[in-house]
Scaffold this motif. Sequence first.
Motif, mmCIF file in Angstrom:
data_model
loop_
_atom_site.group_PDB
_atom_site.id
_atom_site.type_symbol
_atom_site.label_atom_id
_atom_site.label_comp_id
_atom_site.label_asym_id
_atom_site.label_seq_id
_atom_site.Cartn_x
_atom_site.Cartn_y
_atom_site.Cartn_z
ATOM 1 N N PRO A 196 0.850 -1.184 0.079
ATOM 2 C CA PRO A 196 -0.052 -0.083 0.087
ATOM 3 C C PRO A 196 0.904 1.065 0.004
ATOM 4 N N ALA A 197 0.253 2.296 -0.145
ATOM 5 C CA ALA A 197 0.930 3.601 -0.324
ATOM 6 C C ALA A 197 1.575 3.872 1.149
ATOM 7 N N ALA A 198 0.889 3.460 2.008
ATOM 8 C CA ALA A 198 1.523 3.749 3.357
ATOM 9 C C ALA A 198 2.806 3.151 3.635
ATOM 10 N N GLY A 199 2.945 1.872 3.029
ATOM 11 C CA GLY A 199 4.060 1.123 2.921
ATOM 12 C C GLY A 199 5.292 1.872 2.397
ATOM 13 N N TYR A 200 5.130 2.432 1.261
ATOM 14 C CA TYR A 200 6.161 3.123 0.511
ATOM 15 C C TYR A 200 6.307 4.235 1.370
ATOM 16 N N LEU A 201 5.273 5.021 1.688
ATOM 17 C CA LEU A 201 5.803 6.383 2.544
ATOM 18 C C LEU A 201 6.606 5.795 3.817
ATOM 19 N N ALA A 202 6.233 4.923 4.344
ATOM 20 C CA ALA A 202 7.043 4.239 5.687
ATOM 21 C C ALA A 202 8.532 3.975 5.060
ATOM 22 N N LEU A 203 8.655 3.356 3.898
ATOM 23 C CA LEU A 203 10.009 3.131 3.381
ATOM 24 C C LEU A 203 10.790 4.370 2.976
ATOM 25 N N VAL A 204 10.139 5.469 2.513
ATOM 26 C CA VAL A 204 10.963 6.542 2.159
ATOM 27 C C VAL A 204 11.164 7.095 3.240
ATOM 28 N N LEU A 205 10.349 7.320 4.189
ATOM 29 C CA LEU A 205 10.680 8.097 5.522
ATOM 30 C C LEU A 205 11.815 7.211 6.272
ATOM 31 N N GLY A 206 11.940 6.032 6.287
ATOM 32 C CA GLY A 206 12.870 5.435 6.926
ATOM 33 C C GLY A 206 14.153 5.512 6.561
ATOM 34 N N VAL A 207 14.325 5.570 5.103
ATOM 35 C CA VAL A 207 15.518 5.701 4.474
ATOM 36 C C VAL A 207 15.933 7.193 4.732
ATOM 37 N N MET A 208 14.961 8.069 4.651
ATOM 38 C CA MET A 208 15.371 9.403 4.674
ATOM 39 C C MET A 208 15.948 9.678 6.264
ATOM 40 N N PHE A 209 15.330 9.253 7.055
ATOM 41 C CA PHE A 209 15.829 9.440 8.507
ATOM 42 C C PHE A 209 17.251 8.496 8.724
ATOM 43 N N SER A 210 17.377 7.760 8.034
ATOM 44 C CA SER A 210 18.563 6.836 8.223
ATOM 45 C C SER A 210 19.779 7.788 7.650
ATOM 46 N N LEU A 211 19.323 8.330 6.684
ATOM 47 C CA LEU A 211 20.297 9.219 5.937
ATOM 48 C C LEU A 211 20.741 10.507 6.572
ATOM 49 N N VAL A 212 19.651 11.082 7.387
ATOM 50 C CA VAL A 212 19.745 12.361 8.157
ATOM 51 C C VAL A 212 20.713 11.895 9.319
ATOM 52 N N VAL A 213 20.574 10.678 9.977
ATOM 53 C CA VAL A 213 21.045 10.365 10.969
ATOM 54 C C VAL A 213 22.593 10.099 10.730
ATOM 55 N N GLY A 214 22.663 9.440 9.587
ATOM 56 C CA GLY A 214 24.337 9.224 9.137
ATOM 57 C C GLY A 214 24.941 10.227 8.800
ATOM 58 N N VAL A 215 24.479 11.131 8.073
ATOM 59 C CA VAL A 215 25.177 12.511 7.750
ATOM 60 C C VAL A 215 25.433 13.368 8.936
ATOM 61 N N GLY A 216 24.569 13.345 9.789
ATOM 62 C CA GLY A 216 24.461 14.122 11.214
ATOM 63 C C GLY A 216 25.801 13.620 12.076
ATOM 64 N N LEU A 217 25.969 11.971 12.021
ATOM 65 C CA LEU A 217 26.886 11.633 12.896
ATOM 66 C C LEU A 217 28.220 11.962 12.361
ATOM 67 N N MET A 218 28.323 11.732 10.716
ATOM 68 C CA MET A 218 29.523 12.124 10.186
ATOM 69 C C MET A 218 29.902 13.494 10.268
ATOM 70 N N THR A 219 29.046 14.367 10.219
ATOM 71 C CA THR A 219 29.319 15.731 10.502
ATOM 72 C C THR A 219 29.978 16.041 11.709
ATOM 73 N N LEU A 220 29.478 15.378 12.863
ATOM 74 C CA LEU A 220 29.829 15.421 14.367
ATOM 75 C C LEU A 220 31.321 14.958 14.172
ATOM 76 N N VAL A 221 31.564 13.719 13.665
ATOM 77 C CA VAL A 221 32.879 13.035 13.744
ATOM 78 C C VAL A 221 34.116 14.143 12.951
ATOM 79 N N PHE A 222 33.774 14.695 12.104
ATOM 80 C CA PHE A 222 34.524 15.627 11.428
ATOM 81 C C PHE A 222 34.663 16.930 12.056
ATOM 82 N N TYR A 223 33.552 17.369 12.684
ATOM 83 C CA TYR A 223 33.621 18.692 13.271
ATOM 84 C C TYR A 223 34.654 18.378 14.670
ATOM 85 N N SER A 224 34.398 17.189 15.502
ATOM 86 C CA SER A 224 35.133 16.888 16.514
ATOM 87 C C SER A 224 36.752 16.741 16.423
#
Length: 105
Positions: free
Chosen positions: A50-78
């Motif tokens: 269903p459309a809600a499944g695709y929405l959940a998939l897209v949101l999960g991927v986006m959240f994972s990317l945001v967390v990964g980019v944020g953590l890598m940013t903190l690693v480089f900053y520190s």
Amino acid sequence: MTNTDGQPAPSGPQESKLGRWLVIAVLCAMLVGAVALGYLGWFSTDIEVPAAGYLALVLGVMFSLVVGVGLMTLVFYSSRKGYDEPAVLIPEPESESENGRSDPQ
């Protein structure tokens, strides 16, 4: 022939090139296998998502990317700001009475 670490040194540039190409070939084979498994897993069933499944998939991927980019940013900053340096003990300054001098009064 060994290097300073006691490990056998490559006998020539051909061995290092062969090893490099072997690693690349193994990684490419793993990539092809992962793509094949993904394709078979995605298209081997006739269940409709269903459309809600695709929405959940897209949101999960986006959240994972945001967390990964944020953590890598903190690693480089520190790392750039010096927070990753080892701790250094700063000795306390000695008072004059501890040096054997008498306090003038």
